[in-house]
Design an enzyme around this catalytic site. Structure first.
Site, PDB file in Angstrom:
ATOM      1  N   HIS A   1       0.524  12.623 -27.578  1.00 19.80           N
ATOM      2  CA  HIS A   1       0.021  11.271 -26.647  1.00 19.80           C
ATOM      3  C   HIS A   1      -1.213  10.040 -27.782  1.00 19.80           C
ATOM      4  O   HIS A   1      -0.447   9.222 -28.533  1.00 19.80           O
ATOM      5  CB  HIS A   1      -0.530  10.907 -25.595  1.00 19.80           C
ATOM      6  CG  HIS A   1      -0.267  11.510 -24.688  1.00 19.80           C
ATOM      7  ND1 HIS A   1      -0.199  11.824 -23.505  1.00 19.80           N
ATOM      8  CD2 HIS A   1       0.722  11.280 -24.153  1.00 19.80           C
ATOM      9  CE1 HIS A   1       0.144  12.429 -22.732  1.00 19.80           C
ATOM     10  NE2 HIS A   1       1.150  11.999 -23.334  1.00 19.80           N
TER      11      HIS A   1
ATOM     12  N   LYS B   1       3.480  11.676 -10.594  1.00 24.34           N
ATOM     13  CA  LYS B   1       2.350  10.509 -12.051  1.00 24.34           C
ATOM     14  C   LYS B   1       3.686   9.437 -11.933  1.00 24.34           C
ATOM     15  O   LYS B   1       4.763   9.487 -12.652  1.00 24.34           O
ATOM     16  CB  LYS B   1       2.565  12.016 -12.633  1.00 24.34           C
ATOM     17  CG  LYS B   1       1.349  13.106 -12.376  1.00 24.34           C
ATOM     18  CD  LYS B   1       0.993  13.479 -13.972  1.00 24.34           C
ATOM     19  CE  LYS B   1      -0.373  14.317 -13.486  1.00 24.34           C
ATOM     20  NZ  LYS B   1      -1.218  15.006 -15.084  1.00 24.34           N
TER      21      LYS B   1
ATOM     22  N   LYS C   1       9.184  23.064 -12.750  1.00 25.02           N
ATOM     23  CA  LYS C   1       8.238  21.712 -12.741  1.00 25.02           C
ATOM     24  C   LYS C   1       7.604  21.820 -11.411  1.00 25.02           C
ATOM     25  O   LYS C   1       6.404  21.693 -10.773  1.00 25.02           O
ATOM     26  CB  LYS C   1       8.597  20.289 -13.284  1.00 25.02           C
ATOM     27  CG  LYS C   1       8.338  19.533 -13.353  1.00 25.02           C
ATOM     28  CD  LYS C   1       7.320  19.125 -14.037  1.00 25.02           C
ATOM     29  CE  LYS C   1       5.865  17.547 -13.338  1.00 25.02           C
ATOM     30  NZ  LYS C   1       6.717  16.589 -14.873  1.00 25.02           N
TER      31      LYS C   1
ATOM     32  N   ASN D   1       1.525  19.637 -19.774  1.00 27.78           N
ATOM     33  CA  ASN D   1       1.227  19.054 -21.007  1.00 27.78           C
ATOM     34  C   ASN D   1       0.762  20.224 -21.923  1.00 27.78           C
ATOM     35  O   ASN D   1       0.483  19.704 -23.045  1.00 27.78           O
ATOM     36  CB  ASN D   1      -1.041  18.217 -20.431  1.00 27.78           C
ATOM     37  CG  ASN D   1      -0.216  17.262 -19.279  1.00 27.78           C
ATOM     38  OD1 ASN D   1       0.884  16.431 -19.002  1.00 27.78           O
ATOM     39  ND2 ASN D   1      -1.621  17.251 -18.751  1.00 27.78           N
TER      40      ASN D   1
ATOM     41  N   HIS E   1       8.830  10.033 -27.250  1.00 23.29           N
ATOM     42  CA  HIS E   1       8.220  11.310 -26.303  1.00 23.29           C
ATOM     43  C   HIS E   1       8.710  12.533 -26.539  1.00 23.29           C
ATOM     44  O   HIS E   1       8.051  12.970 -26.882  1.00 23.29           O
ATOM     45  CB  HIS E   1       8.081  10.762 -24.759  1.00 23.29           C
ATOM     46  CG  HIS E   1       7.090  10.987 -23.830  1.00 23.29           C
ATOM     47  ND1 HIS E   1       5.421  11.574 -24.645  1.00 23.29           N
ATOM     48  CD2 HIS E   1       6.994  12.693 -22.661  1.00 23.29           C
ATOM     49  CE1 HIS E   1       5.100  12.748 -23.487  1.00 23.29           C
ATOM     50  NE2 HIS E   1       5.870  13.121 -22.884  1.00 23.29           N
TER      51      HIS E   1
ATOM     52  N   ARG F   1       1.203  -0.845   0.363  1.00 23.71           N
ATOM     53  CA  ARG F   1      -0.359   0.060   0.309  1.00 23.71           C
ATOM     54  C   ARG F   1       0.848   1.478  -0.209  1.00 23.71           C
ATOM     55  O   ARG F   1       0.588   2.211   0.018  1.00 23.71           O
ATOM     56  CB  ARG F   1      -1.163   0.031   1.473  1.00 23.71           C
ATOM     57  CG  ARG F   1      -2.341  -0.758   1.009  1.00 23.71           C
ATOM     58  CD  ARG F   1      -3.275  -0.916   2.130  1.00 23.71           C
ATOM     59  NE  ARG F   1      -4.216  -1.968   2.673  1.00 23.71           N
ATOM     60  CZ  ARG F   1      -3.667  -2.951   2.861  1.00 23.71           C
ATOM     61  NH1 ARG F   1      -2.628  -3.555   3.655  1.00 23.71           N
ATOM     62  NH2 ARG F   1      -4.675  -4.342   2.795  1.00 23.71           N
TER      63      ARG F   1
ATOM     64  N   ARG G   1      -1.625  23.044 -13.096  1.00 19.66           N
ATOM     65  CA  ARG G   1      -0.979  21.696 -13.097  1.00 19.66           C
ATOM     66  C   ARG G   1      -1.447  21.366 -15.109  1.00 19.66           C
ATOM     67  O   ARG G   1       0.416  21.056 -15.752  1.00 19.66           O
ATOM     68  CB  ARG G   1      -0.896  20.678 -12.628  1.00 19.66           C
ATOM     69  CG  ARG G   1       0.035  19.575 -13.316  1.00 19.66           C
ATOM     70  CD  ARG G   1      -0.133  18.290 -11.582  1.00 19.66           C
ATOM     71  NE  ARG G   1       0.722  17.257 -12.711  1.00 19.66           N
ATOM     72  CZ  ARG G   1       1.386  16.345 -11.748  1.00 19.66           C
ATOM     73  NH1 ARG G   1       1.392  16.470 -10.135  1.00 19.66           N
ATOM     74  NH2 ARG G   1       3.184  15.769 -11.604  1.00 19.66           N
TER      75      ARG G   1
ATOM     76  N   GLU H   1      11.608  19.099 -23.005  1.00 15.53           N
ATOM     77  CA  GLU H   1      10.352  19.546 -22.089  1.00 15.53           C
ATOM     78  C   GLU H   1      10.759  20.268 -21.672  1.00 15.53           C
ATOM     79  O   GLU H   1      10.268  21.327 -21.161  1.00 15.53           O
ATOM     80  CB  GLU H   1      10.287  18.725 -20.916  1.00 15.53           C
ATOM     81  CG  GLU H   1       9.611  17.058 -21.372  1.00 15.53           C
ATOM     82  CD  GLU H   1       8.456  16.987 -21.437  1.00 15.53           C
ATOM     83  OE1 GLU H   1       7.655  18.166 -20.883  1.00 15.53           O
ATOM     84  OE2 GLU H   1       7.970  15.970 -21.934  1.00 15.53           O
TER      85      GLU H   1
ATOM     86  N   GLU I   1      -4.179  18.498  -9.965  1.00 12.36           N
ATOM     87  CA  GLU I   1      -4.257  19.111 -11.161  1.00 12.36           C
ATOM     88  C   GLU I   1      -5.980  18.651 -11.613  1.00 12.36           C
ATOM     89  O   GLU I   1      -6.426  18.657 -12.199  1.00 12.36           O
ATOM     90  CB  GLU I   1      -4.176  18.190 -12.400  1.00 12.36           C
ATOM     91  CG  GLU I   1      -3.601  18.663 -13.939  1.00 12.36           C
ATOM     92  CD  GLU I   1      -3.509  17.558 -14.543  1.00 12.36           C
ATOM     93  OE1 GLU I   1      -4.711  17.432 -16.219  1.00 12.36           O
ATOM     94  OE2 GLU I   1      -2.821  16.875 -15.133  1.00 12.36           O
TER      95      GLU I   1
ATOM     96  N   HIS J   1       1.022  18.521 -25.662  1.00 10.41           N
ATOM     97  CA  HIS J   1       0.693  16.589 -25.029  1.00 10.41           C
ATOM     98  C   HIS J   1      -0.419  15.871 -26.049  1.00 10.41           C
ATOM     99  O   HIS J   1      -0.386  14.867 -26.463  1.00 10.41           O
ATOM    100  CB  HIS J   1       1.065  16.606 -23.201  1.00 10.41           C
ATOM    101  CG  HIS J   1       2.286  16.778 -22.924  1.00 10.41           C
ATOM    102  ND1 HIS J   1       3.205  17.151 -23.413  1.00 10.41           N
ATOM    103  CD2 HIS J   1       3.300  15.826 -22.686  1.00 10.41           C
ATOM    104  CE1 HIS J   1       4.461  16.968 -22.902  1.00 10.41           C
ATOM    105  NE2 HIS J   1       4.524  16.129 -22.000  1.00 10.41           N
TER     106      HIS J   1
END
Length: 366
Positions: free
Chosen positions: A242, A132, A216, A235, A255, A110, A231, A174, A226, A238
């Site tokens: 994607h 993330k 960042k 992206n 990427h 956990r 936040r 980035e 987010e 992005h």
């Protein structure tokens, strides 16, 4: 928030550093095959010298390692090694290892602490910092995951010397993104020293890495989950990227390469919707035009694809809400925002067409 430490060698005094942050000297060290070969012996020797108890795990150096199957196997390795919740996990690698290691750390017992030791420019400036963590699903990238902040992010720019130029350019996407979304002066610095950073020259490289990481971290601190839209500005480019990555089966396009193309599309979309003036558009495109792709990649993975097919694949992106795409756009260079209203498909398709035309013209100039 995570403590970000930049230096060479960044692993010096690791035992004292762990103690000062309440971390046990019991560590699962996750490598991919490449980082194990390049840095494994040195890092494990350091752990021995610092009195650590450690378990070593290695995965193949490919995007496919971010899967349920890989995670399930690694859980088994950890259970068999009697790793319990008093341990932590040190992820040594790029985005794949960072995401996978963070996912495992967030879910094992956990949740155990994760320490990120990024070895690529993209990971140093982006993926290792925000907390993330995720694995992929056949229907989309990074769809299964958690918010799990690293206790420490250990950045050593000297690691970048082992990377091929393609990976440096990929990570540079980035870096440039941060200038576009929040720091006009940083964008100018990147523009003026683009070739220096690509060549890993100091002090330009370390400044680019530190500034990117700090931007960042500041955004994540203000909007970790987010929920406020801030936040989401990380992206930028992005949503397009994607879709491109899915079309490339997550194998044929890096990427950062997809993000570079995505930012070009986002610039055109910002301009088409009246947010970004023509002068700023041209200035932004001039910076993105400095990126170099392997021969044929732009043509096969973007210029020659059907723009409606790209739009269809963008609709599987996790950044959509209520089946509507969410776009990060620019009001000015250095000022991004999340567009809340929906956009007509034809407007998006036009932005893609303009980006394809931009790359066609660029190839002629070169």
């Amino acid at each position: 928030m995570s403590k970000i430490i930049t230096g060479t060698p960044v692993t010096s005094g690791l035992g004292k550093l762990f103690n000062s942050h309440g971390l046990a000297k019991k560590t699962v060290v996750l490598f991919d095959a490449n980082t194990r070969k390049l840095y494994g012996d040195s890092i494990l020797k350091t752990l021995d010298e610092e009195g650590f108890q450690w378990v070593e795990l290695t995965v193949p150096a490919r995007e496919a390692s971010k899967s349920f199957n890989s995670a399930y196997r690694l859980y088994g390795n950890m259970i068999e090694a009697d790793v319990d919740r008093s341990w932590n996990l040190l992820a040594v690698g790029g985005g794949v290892v960072g995401d996978l290691g963070g996912y495992i750390a967030a879910s094992y017992y956990r949740g155990i602490p994760v320490i990120q030791l990024p070895t690529t420019l993209l990971a140093m400036t982006d993926s290792s910092i925000g907390g993330k963590v995720a694995i992929n699903h056949p229907l989309g990238k990074n769809l299964i995951g958690f918010f799990h902040l690293p206790e420490l992010v250990l950045i050593d720019p000297s690691y970048l010397a082992t990377l091929p130029e393609r990976e440096i350019y990929s990570g540079m996407a980035e870096v440039v993104k941060y200038g576009f979304i929040s720091d006009r002066a940083f964008l100018s610095f990147i523009d003026n020293h683009f070739s220096d950073i690509i060549a890993l020259k100091e002090p330009f490289l370390t400044k680019a890495v530190k500034t990117s990481a700090s931007i960042k971290a500041a955004v994540v601190k203000k909007d970790f989950r987010e929920t406020g839209g801030l936040r989401a500005t990380l992206n930028f480019g992005h949503t397009f990227a994607h879709g491109l990555e899915k079309l490339a089966e997550y194998r044929h396009l890096r990427h950062g390469e997809a993000v570079t193309i995505g930012m070009v599309c986002a610039l055109f979309l910002s301009n088409r919707l009246g947010y970004l003036d023509n002068g700023s558009l041209e200035e932004g495109l001039a910076i993105l035009g400095k990126f170099r792709f392997p021969r044929g990649v732009i043509r096969r993975r973007f210029r020659d694809i059907d723009n409606r097919l790209l739009l269809e694949n963008m609709l599987s992106d996790k950044k959509k809400l209520d089946k509507k795409l969410r776009f990060v756009l620019l009001k000015n260079l250095g000022e991004a925002f999340l567009l809340e209203e929906s956009i007509d498909d034809e407007v998006v398709l036009t932005a893609i067409e303009r980006a394809q035309a931009f790359y066609s013209a660029l190839s002629v100039k070169r």
